[in-house]
Design a protein around this motif. Structure first.
Motif, short mmCIF file in Angstrom:
data_model
loop_
_atom_site.label_atom_id
_atom_site.label_comp_id
_atom_site.label_asym_id
_atom_site.label_seq_id
_atom_site.Cartn_x
_atom_site.Cartn_y
_atom_site.Cartn_z
N GLY A 99 1.05 -3.48 -8.97
CA GLY A 99 -0.34 -3.55 -9.42
C GLY A 99 -1.42 -3.22 -8.42
O GLY A 99 -2.59 -3.17 -8.78
N PHE A 100 -1.08 -3.01 -7.16
CA PHE A 100 -2.09 -2.58 -6.20
C PHE A 100 -2.46 -1.12 -6.49
O PHE A 100 -1.61 -0.30 -6.84
CB PHE A 100 -1.54 -2.69 -4.77
CG PHE A 100 -1.40 -4.10 -4.28
CD1 PHE A 100 -2.48 -4.77 -3.74
CD2 PHE A 100 -0.18 -4.76 -4.35
CE1 PHE A 100 -2.36 -6.08 -3.28
CE2 PHE A 100 -0.04 -6.07 -3.89
CZ PHE A 100 -1.13 -6.73 -3.37
N ARG A 101 -3.74 -0.82 -6.35
CA ARG A 101 -4.21 0.53 -6.65
C ARG A 101 -5.09 1.13 -5.55
O ARG A 101 -5.25 2.34 -5.48
CB ARG A 101 -5.01 0.54 -7.96
CG ARG A 101 -4.15 0.29 -9.20
CD ARG A 101 -3.20 1.44 -9.46
NE ARG A 101 -2.34 1.25 -10.62
CZ ARG A 101 -1.15 0.67 -10.60
NH1 ARG A 101 -0.65 0.22 -9.44
NH2 ARG A 101 -0.44 0.54 -11.69
N ARG A 102 -5.65 0.29 -4.70
CA ARG A 102 -6.53 0.78 -3.64
C ARG A 102 -5.97 0.34 -2.29
O ARG A 102 -5.78 -0.85 -2.05
CB ARG A 102 -7.96 0.25 -3.83
CG ARG A 102 -8.63 0.82 -5.08
CD ARG A 102 -10.02 0.22 -5.28
NE ARG A 102 -9.97 -1.18 -5.66
CZ ARG A 102 -11.03 -1.98 -5.76
NH1 ARG A 102 -12.24 -1.50 -5.48
NH2 ARG A 102 -10.91 -3.24 -6.13
N PHE A 103 -5.71 1.33 -1.44
CA PHE A 103 -4.99 1.07 -0.19
C PHE A 103 -5.83 1.56 1.00
O PHE A 103 -6.27 2.71 1.03
CB PHE A 103 -3.65 1.80 -0.18
CG PHE A 103 -2.79 1.50 -1.38
CD1 PHE A 103 -2.00 0.36 -1.42
CD2 PHE A 103 -2.80 2.35 -2.48
CE1 PHE A 103 -1.22 0.07 -2.53
CE2 PHE A 103 -2.02 2.07 -3.59
CZ PHE A 103 -1.23 0.92 -3.61
N LEU A 104 -6.01 0.68 1.96
CA LEU A 104 -6.65 1.07 3.22
C LEU A 104 -5.61 0.97 4.33
O LEU A 104 -5.14 -0.13 4.66
CB LEU A 104 -7.84 0.17 3.54
CG LEU A 104 -8.49 0.41 4.92
CD1 LEU A 104 -9.10 1.82 5.00
CD2 LEU A 104 -9.54 -0.64 5.22
N PHE A 105 -5.24 2.10 4.90
CA PHE A 105 -4.39 2.12 6.08
C PHE A 105 -5.30 2.01 7.31
O PHE A 105 -6.16 2.87 7.52
CB PHE A 105 -3.57 3.41 6.16
CG PHE A 105 -2.45 3.48 5.18
CD1 PHE A 105 -1.24 2.83 5.42
CD2 PHE A 105 -2.59 4.20 3.99
CE1 PHE A 105 -0.19 2.91 4.51
CE2 PHE A 105 -1.55 4.27 3.08
CZ PHE A 105 -0.35 3.63 3.34
N VAL A 106 -5.12 0.96 8.10
CA VAL A 106 -5.87 0.80 9.34
C VAL A 106 -4.94 1.24 10.46
O VAL A 106 -4.04 0.50 10.87
CB VAL A 106 -6.35 -0.65 9.53
CG1 VAL A 106 -7.07 -0.80 10.86
CG2 VAL A 106 -7.27 -1.05 8.38
N ASN A 107 -5.14 2.45 10.93
CA ASN A 107 -4.21 3.06 11.88
C ASN A 107 -4.68 2.89 13.31
O ASN A 107 -5.85 3.09 13.63
CB ASN A 107 -4.07 4.56 11.57
CG ASN A 107 -3.14 5.25 12.53
OD1 ASN A 107 -2.08 4.73 12.86
ND2 ASN A 107 -3.53 6.41 13.01
N GLY A 108 -3.73 2.52 14.18
CA GLY A 108 -4.04 2.32 15.59
C GLY A 108 -3.41 3.30 16.53
O GLY A 108 -3.48 3.12 17.75
N HIS A 109 -2.80 4.38 16.00
CA HIS A 109 -2.06 5.31 16.87
C HIS A 109 -2.24 6.74 16.37
O HIS A 109 -1.92 7.05 15.22
CB HIS A 109 -0.57 4.93 16.87
CG HIS A 109 0.30 5.91 17.57
ND1 HIS A 109 0.12 6.25 18.90
CD2 HIS A 109 1.38 6.64 17.15
CE1 HIS A 109 1.04 7.14 19.25
NE2 HIS A 109 1.81 7.39 18.21
N GLY A 110 -2.77 7.60 17.24
CA GLY A 110 -3.06 8.97 16.85
C GLY A 110 -1.85 9.75 16.37
O GLY A 110 -1.96 10.62 15.50
N GLY A 111 -0.69 9.46 16.93
CA GLY A 111 0.52 10.18 16.54
C GLY A 111 0.96 9.95 15.10
O GLY A 111 1.80 10.68 14.58
#
Length: 234
Positions: A99-111
């Motif tokens: 049921g999740f529909r909105r996702f925020l990836f909080v990325n800490g690594h450029g690779g």
């Protein structure tokens, strides 16, 4: 709130009124005199701190990323691009199923940037979902604050040296390391990269005053929180 502080029934109740999820992404790799888990520590903490007043669940950080250039530094772990892409899409599949529909990836690594491409491809078959990818450390306001304090800032330098990424009883050099030739660094393998970088800092001071770091953190939290709150319209 951390998903680790919830049971499945609480998550089910949350999904009756909200469908946002925050997924921190990190890496386990050399960071000179700092923790090998810097990228994971920072991405998870900025996500948790930003989400705290909003009640949006933060999933455990994905602590392994794509970092082949550090392969010769003991303790660094690199995933293949296809492996990483599958992990990203498997996570999205799993969360969308419930049921999740909105996702925020909080990325800490450029690779980890290939993960963003994988997420965009995934969206083509999930038009009812939204995905945002946030490189928290290089976002405009946060990087602007870093540059205002000291423009010589890079991997494993002062800009990643927070109270929560330092190791106990490990001193920092007092010198400012000259910037590495980053263009040349991109042309060599991991053995040559280690020979070029030495301790692993790309360049800059190793530590700055905590009050400056706290000021950067406040900006990073506000910038991340704004993405959680706004701009999700379909």
């Amino acid at each position: 709130m951390k998903i680790s502080d919830m049971n499945w029934m609480q998550v089910e109740a949350y999904l009756r009124s909200d469908d946002r999820a925050i997924i921190p992404l990190g890496s386990t790799e050399q960071h000179a005199f700092l923790s090998n888990a810097v990228d994971s520590i920072l991405s998870e903490k900025v996500a948790v701190d930003a989400a705290a007043p909003l009640g949006v669940p933060v999933f455990p950080v994905l602590a392994y990323g794509i970092t082949p250039y550090f392969a010769n530094y003991p303790g660094s772990v690199s995933l293949r691009m296809d492996t990483y892409a599958r992990i990203i899409t498997d996570m999205l599949d799993s969360l969308a199923t419930t049921g999740f529909r909105r996702f925020l990836f909080v990325n800490g690594h450029g690779g980890n940037s290939p993960g963003q491409t994988a997420a965009l491809e995934w969206l083509n078959s999930h038009p009812d979902c939204r995905v945002r990818w946030h490189n928290w450390w290089s976002a405009p306001a946060t990087m602007g604050k870093v540059q205002a304090i000291d423009p010589v800032a890079s991997h494993a330098s002062w800009m990643e040296n927070f109270a929560w990424t330092r190791l106990p009883n490990i001193g920092m050099p007092s010198t400012q390391k000259p910037m590495a030739d980053l263009d040349k660094l991109k042309t060599v393998g991991s053995e040559a990269a280690k020979a070029m970088l030495g301790d692993g800092n790309f360049g800059g001071h190793y530590q700055r005053p905590d009050e400056e770091m706290d000021a950067i953190w406040d900006v990073a939290i506000a910038e991340t929180r704004a993405l959680i709150e706004d701009g999700w319209a379909k």
